[in-house]
Design a protein around this motif. Structure first.
Motif, short mmCIF file in Angstrom:
data_model
loop_
_atom_site.label_atom_id
_atom_site.label_comp_id
_atom_site.label_asym_id
_atom_site.label_seq_id
_atom_site.Cartn_x
_atom_site.Cartn_y
_atom_site.Cartn_z
N ARG A 78 26.87 -66.65 -81.27
CA ARG A 78 27.08 -67.12 -79.94
C ARG A 78 25.59 -67.46 -79.38
O ARG A 78 25.53 -68.47 -78.55
CB ARG A 78 27.90 -66.32 -79.21
N ALA A 79 24.68 -66.45 -79.56
CA ALA A 79 23.58 -66.55 -78.72
C ALA A 79 22.57 -67.86 -79.31
O ALA A 79 21.95 -68.58 -78.66
CB ALA A 79 22.67 -65.34 -78.92
N ARG A 80 22.58 -67.89 -80.63
CA ARG A 80 22.14 -69.05 -81.32
C ARG A 80 22.45 -70.39 -80.88
O ARG A 80 21.83 -71.26 -80.74
CB ARG A 80 22.03 -68.88 -82.74
N LYS A 81 23.86 -70.61 -80.71
CA LYS A 81 24.65 -71.88 -80.02
C LYS A 81 24.05 -72.00 -78.93
O LYS A 81 23.90 -73.29 -78.46
CB LYS A 81 26.06 -71.53 -80.26
N LEU A 82 24.13 -71.18 -78.01
CA LEU A 82 23.79 -71.17 -76.54
C LEU A 82 22.17 -71.79 -76.60
O LEU A 82 21.99 -72.66 -75.80
CB LEU A 82 24.00 -70.06 -75.86
N ALA A 83 21.59 -70.93 -77.30
CA ALA A 83 20.01 -71.57 -77.34
C ALA A 83 20.09 -72.78 -77.81
O ALA A 83 19.02 -73.66 -77.33
CB ALA A 83 19.28 -70.34 -78.18
N ARG A 84 20.69 -73.21 -78.80
CA ARG A 84 20.62 -74.53 -79.31
C ARG A 84 20.80 -75.61 -78.27
O ARG A 84 20.23 -76.72 -78.19
CB ARG A 84 21.45 -74.88 -80.58
N LYS A 85 21.98 -75.51 -77.57
CA LYS A 85 22.55 -76.13 -76.62
C LYS A 85 21.29 -76.39 -75.40
O LYS A 85 21.11 -77.50 -74.88
CB LYS A 85 23.84 -75.82 -75.84
N LYS A 86 20.86 -75.03 -74.86
CA LYS A 86 19.80 -75.15 -73.96
C LYS A 86 18.63 -76.07 -74.31
O LYS A 86 18.11 -76.51 -73.56
CB LYS A 86 19.48 -73.55 -73.60
N ALA A 87 18.32 -75.81 -75.47
CA ALA A 87 17.02 -76.63 -76.09
C ALA A 87 17.39 -77.92 -76.04
O ALA A 87 16.49 -78.73 -75.88
CB ALA A 87 16.48 -75.98 -77.50
N GLN A 88 18.53 -78.29 -76.38
CA GLN A 88 18.85 -79.73 -76.73
C GLN A 88 18.81 -80.44 -75.02
O GLN A 88 18.41 -81.40 -74.82
CB GLN A 88 20.30 -80.03 -77.27
N ARG A 89 19.31 -79.72 -74.27
CA ARG A 89 19.40 -80.10 -72.83
C ARG A 89 18.03 -80.36 -72.22
O ARG A 89 17.76 -81.25 -71.49
CB ARG A 89 20.12 -79.06 -71.85
N GLU A 90 17.04 -79.29 -72.39
CA GLU A 90 15.84 -79.45 -72.01
C GLU A 90 14.97 -80.53 -72.52
O GLU A 90 14.12 -81.00 -71.99
CB GLU A 90 15.19 -78.03 -72.22
N GLY A 91 15.16 -80.41 -73.89
CA GLY A 91 14.45 -81.71 -74.76
C GLY A 91 14.84 -83.04 -74.29
O GLY A 91 13.92 -83.78 -74.33
N GLY A 92 16.22 -83.10 -74.18
CA GLY A 92 16.52 -84.71 -73.81
C GLY A 92 16.09 -84.90 -72.51
O GLY A 92 16.08 -86.19 -72.44
N LEU A 93 15.78 -84.15 -71.70
CA LEU A 93 15.34 -84.70 -70.23
C LEU A 93 13.84 -85.33 -70.33
O LEU A 93 13.03 -85.22 -70.77
CB LEU A 93 15.44 -83.57 -69.31
#
Length: 68
Positions: A53-68
């Motif tokens: 769960r933590a890895r999935k959350l970190a992946r989603k967070k990184a994707q959101r931050e990287g996409g901006l």
């Protein structure tokens, strides 16, 4: 848990109920409770799930931050 049947459409209500049960984790819990699970195995499984769960959350967070 409650699902309303509209226009006598039981199939649609059943689909909605199954989706709600799936979201709540009822099917997964039933599967886990079919057999006894040793406390050490349970603890290891829960830790692995927490890591996942933590890895999935970190992946989603990184994707959101990287996409901006």
């Amino acid at each position: 848990m409650q699902v309303s049947v509209r226009d006598n459409n039981v199939d649609q209500a059943l689909r909605a109920l199954k989706k709600k049960l799936q979201r709540e984790g009822v099917f997964r819990e039933m599967k886990l409770k079919q057999h006894f699970e040793k406390p050490s195995v349970k603890r290891a499984r829960e830790q692995a799930e927490a890591i996942r769960r933590a890895r999935k959350l970190a992946r989603k967070k990184a994707q959101r931050e990287g996409g901006l």
